[in-house]
Design a protein around this motif. Structure first.
Motif, PDB file in Angstrom:
ATOM      1  N   UNK A  76       0.829  -1.206   0.000  1.00  0.00           N
ATOM      2  CA  UNK A  76       0.000   0.000   0.000  1.00  0.00           C
ATOM      3  C   UNK A  76       0.866   1.260   0.000  1.00  0.00           C
ATOM      4  N   UNK A  77       1.858   1.320   0.882  1.00  0.00           N
ATOM      5  CA  UNK A  77       2.687   2.527   0.973  1.00  0.00           C
ATOM      6  C   UNK A  77       3.580   2.687  -0.253  1.00  0.00           C
ATOM      7  N   UNK A  78       4.000   1.564  -0.854  1.00  0.00           N
ATOM      8  CA  UNK A  78       4.817   1.643  -2.071  1.00  0.00           C
ATOM      9  C   UNK A  78       4.040   2.276  -3.222  1.00  0.00           C
ATOM     10  N   UNK A  79       2.705   2.186  -3.168  1.00  0.00           N
ATOM     11  CA  UNK A  79       1.863   2.787  -4.204  1.00  0.00           C
ATOM     12  C   UNK A  79       1.540   4.248  -3.914  1.00  0.00           C
ATOM     13  N   UNK A  80       2.053   4.784  -2.794  1.00  0.00           N
ATOM     14  CA  UNK A  80       1.848   6.196  -2.480  1.00  0.00           C
ATOM     15  C   UNK A  80       0.673   6.473  -1.570  1.00  0.00           C
ATOM     16  N   UNK A  81       0.061   5.409  -1.007  1.00  0.00           N
ATOM     17  CA  UNK A  81      -1.074   5.570  -0.108  1.00  0.00           C
ATOM     18  C   UNK A  81      -0.593   5.487   1.348  1.00  0.00           C
ATOM     19  N   UNK A  82      -1.356   6.044   2.244  1.00  0.00           N
ATOM     20  CA  UNK A  82      -1.126   5.828   3.667  1.00  0.00           C
ATOM     21  C   UNK A  82      -1.850   4.550   4.088  1.00  0.00           C
ATOM     22  N   UNK A  83      -1.276   3.833   5.050  1.00  0.00           N
ATOM     23  CA  UNK A  83      -1.849   2.548   5.439  1.00  0.00           C
ATOM     24  C   UNK A  83      -2.307   2.581   6.885  1.00  0.00           C
ATOM     25  N   UNK A  84      -3.528   2.107   7.124  1.00  0.00           N
ATOM     26  CA  UNK A  84      -4.044   1.894   8.477  1.00  0.00           C
ATOM     27  C   UNK A  84      -4.405   0.422   8.581  1.00  0.00           C
ATOM     28  N   UNK A  85      -3.804  -0.275   9.547  1.00  0.00           N
ATOM     29  CA  UNK A  85      -3.993  -1.715   9.665  1.00  0.00           C
ATOM     30  C   UNK A  85      -5.279  -2.063  10.390  1.00  0.00           C
ATOM     31  N   UNK A  86      -5.940  -3.105   9.911  1.00  0.00           N
ATOM     32  CA  UNK A  86      -7.048  -3.695  10.631  1.00  0.00           C
ATOM     33  C   UNK A  86      -6.507  -4.403  11.873  1.00  0.00           C
ATOM     34  N   UNK A  87      -7.403  -4.788  12.772  1.00  0.00           N
ATOM     35  CA  UNK A  87      -6.967  -5.464  13.993  1.00  0.00           C
ATOM     36  C   UNK A  87      -7.894  -6.631  14.298  1.00  0.00           C
ATOM     37  N   UNK A  88      -7.462  -7.470  15.239  1.00  0.00           N
ATOM     38  CA  UNK A  88      -8.278  -8.583  15.682  1.00  0.00           C
ATOM     39  C   UNK A  88      -8.622  -9.544  14.562  1.00  0.00           C
ATOM     40  N   UNK A  89      -9.867 -10.063  14.578  1.00  0.00           N
ATOM     41  CA  UNK A  89     -10.255 -11.060  13.583  1.00  0.00           C
ATOM     42  C   UNK A  89     -10.303 -10.489  12.175  1.00  0.00           C
ATOM     43  N   UNK A  90     -10.344  -9.174  12.045  1.00  0.00           N
ATOM     44  CA  UNK A  90     -10.382  -8.549  10.715  1.00  0.00           C
ATOM     45  C   UNK A  90      -9.025  -8.607  10.028  1.00  0.00           C
ATOM     46  N   UNK A  91      -7.949  -8.755  10.813  1.00  0.00           N
ATOM     47  CA  UNK A  91      -6.600  -8.751  10.235  1.00  0.00           C
ATOM     48  C   UNK A  91      -6.125 -10.180   9.999  1.00  0.00           C
ATOM     49  N   UNK A  92      -6.908 -10.956   9.227  1.00  0.00           N
ATOM     50  CA  UNK A  92      -6.533 -12.345   8.978  1.00  0.00           C
ATOM     51  C   UNK A  92      -5.539 -12.439   7.818  1.00  0.00           C
TER      52      UNK A  92
END
Length: 490
Positions: A76-92
């Motif tokens: 994501x960041x390599x494409x020039x976007x900012x990244x916000x990570x999911x957490x818990x069961x959503x971050x599978x």
């Protein structure tokens, strides 16, 4: 179909596409740029195209934050976007199905579909919504672009429209939307026209809603309520609840629907390019010099942990054929396949499809939507042995539109594969249909469509009424034989 309230009155949606020249609105410039939030389920086939959309928006001057899994941070960041990570069961992690679909082998057919929907689409809702709410509450957001399987957007969509940003859904799988003309999503049932087909569909939809997916709907209701929202319709009709929904595929690869939701349009496929070029393998020059036709075999990047499903049988099936077998493992190690590969096979983890597919006579695949769209963008016919998730729906469309053969099983025999490959290579109808699909795809400009829809929604929001009714299509609609052709030409 003309959209109201465009500042450029001659900008029209024609057969669910918008020409690039029209979207430019000559003489008009957009001076206001703000924050766009892009949400994607953490699976490569979803993150890839949405990252490409985000990178385009960055090039247009937008600030873009992408909410998705932690393992995609670099992409994501390599494409020039900012990244916000999911957490818990959503971050599978899709690479390890045992962590989020541990009982996958217990199910088949629609029960398998239900299990996968619950584990990847429903269970993460609360955690997805919490992350999205945090992003939206910290700063003004101009709009949200959401993957059509990122159901964590549903709690926000249930709020008063004036109290939230506009939401555009992006479809990266066959269109999931209840219709009297189409069988239930992920059933893989072939299209059947006429009164008999509509009767079949009506009964199948009732069985799905009231029996098979009844517990799934209840689970979705609970998860959305936990996130502070309310479920206003059937959860699998998420696409109809967005302010606008843009299917990232051509209308020509979708069944005719008289009741297509009025918020829905077809934008054409987005090409998801890798952040780093794929170097050619050592055997590439040798392959180019070989006059035999290239048969490309792949199980994609997700379902590539068991090559006895498709790649192994394909190697056995084509070992004595006068073809070159070119296999990609989607990142899985190649050494085990190399030990069983016949002399006419070449294997790599990844290849540059822009180089490979123009030289390919046929693709053998398990039916991932992105891979099939890429093949058809190059006019390559297909043999599909559909795996799980949405793949039976992809395979059904491949067969329906005669761009290839649907084997209707994820574990075809070598003989079935050999017969299908021979049939496609011998029948010019398949090549002609795939070429026609390629030509249709070439008429779409998905980024132009997204730009126009984004501009329109932001200008319309929040004082104008929603662009569509938040209701579920009536699968018991009267039988007529005039499908909705303006939004979905056949």
């Amino acid at each position: 179909m003309a959209f109201p309230n465009f500042s450029c009155s001659d900008t029209l949606l024609k057969s669910s596409r918008i020409d690039a020249a029209e979207t430019a609105c000559e003489g008009e410039t957009v001076t206001t740029r703000g924050l766009i939030v892009v949400c994607a389920t953490p699976m490569g086939g979803h993150v890839g195209p949405l990252t490409a959309v985000g990178a385009h928006l960055v090039s247009q001057g937008w600030r873009v934050v992408m909410v998705t899994g932690s393992r995609f941070a670099h992409q994501v960041t390599a494409a020039g976007l900012e990244h916000v990570a999911l957490s818990g069961v959503a971050d599978f992690d899709e690479k390890d199905p045992s962590t989020f679909t541990p009982h996958l082998d217990r199910y088949r057919g629609l029960r398998l579909s239900r299990y996968q929907v619950e584990q990847t689409f429903i269970q993460p809702i609360t955690a997805q919504a919490a992350t999205l709410d945090t992003v939206v509450s910290e700063q003004p957001v101009s709009a949200i672009l959401t993957d059509g399987t990122f159901a964590g957007t549903l709690p926000l969509l249930s709020r008063d429209r004036a109290s939230r940003p506009p939401v555009i859904g992006l479809g990266v799988m066959p269109l999931a939307q209840t219709s009297c003309d189409v069988a239930p999503t992920n059933s893989g049932m072939p299209y059947m026209a006429g009164p008999l087909g509509r009767l079949r569909n009506r009964l199948a939809h009732r069985a799905v809603r009231h029996v098979l997916f009844r517990a799934t709907q209840r689970l979705a209701h609970d998860r959305i309520e936990e996130a502070g929202g309310r479920l206003t319709g059937f959860v699998l009709d998420f696409s109809a609840q967005c302010d606008r929904f843009l299917q990232l595929g051509p209308a020509e690869f979708e069944y005719a629907r008289r009741d297509l939701a009025p918020n829905t349009a077809f934008a054409g496929p987005v090409v998801a390019r890798r952040s780093r070029p794929v170097p050619p393998p050592p055997w590439w020059t040798e392959m180019l010099a070989d006059p035999r036709p290239v048969i490309h075999v792949t199980q994609g990047t997700l379902d590539n942990h068991d090559f006895t499903q498709l790649v192994g049988p394909a190697l056995e099936a084509l070992a004595d054929s006068p073809v070159q077998i070119v296999v990609t493992t989607g990142g899985a190690p190649t050494h085990e396949l190399a030990r069983i590969a016949p002399v006419n096979a070449r294997i790599a983890e990844y290849l540059d499809y822009e180089e490979l597919l123009p030289r390919t006579a046929l693709m053998v695949t398990n039916g991932g939507f992105g891979g099939v769209m890429t093949a058809l963008r190059h006019g390559v016919p297909l043999v599909v042995a559909p795996g799980g998730e949405d793949k039976p729906e992809v395979a059904a469309r491949v067969g329906h539109f005669r761009v290839g053969i649907n084997l209707r099983t994820r574990r075809p025999s070598p003989q079935a594969l050999r017969d299908a490959v021979d049939a496609v290579l011998a029948d010019a109808t398949f090549v002609d249909s795939a070429s026609a699909m390629r030509d249709a795809i070439a008429t779409y400009d998905p980024f132009a469509v997204i730009d126009t829809e984004l501009r329109h929604l932001i200008r319309q929001h929040p004082t104008d009424p929603p662009a569509h009714a938040m209701s579920t299509p009536d699968t018991d609609a009267p039988d007529t034989d005039s499908p909705h052709t303006e939004e979905n030409p056949t």
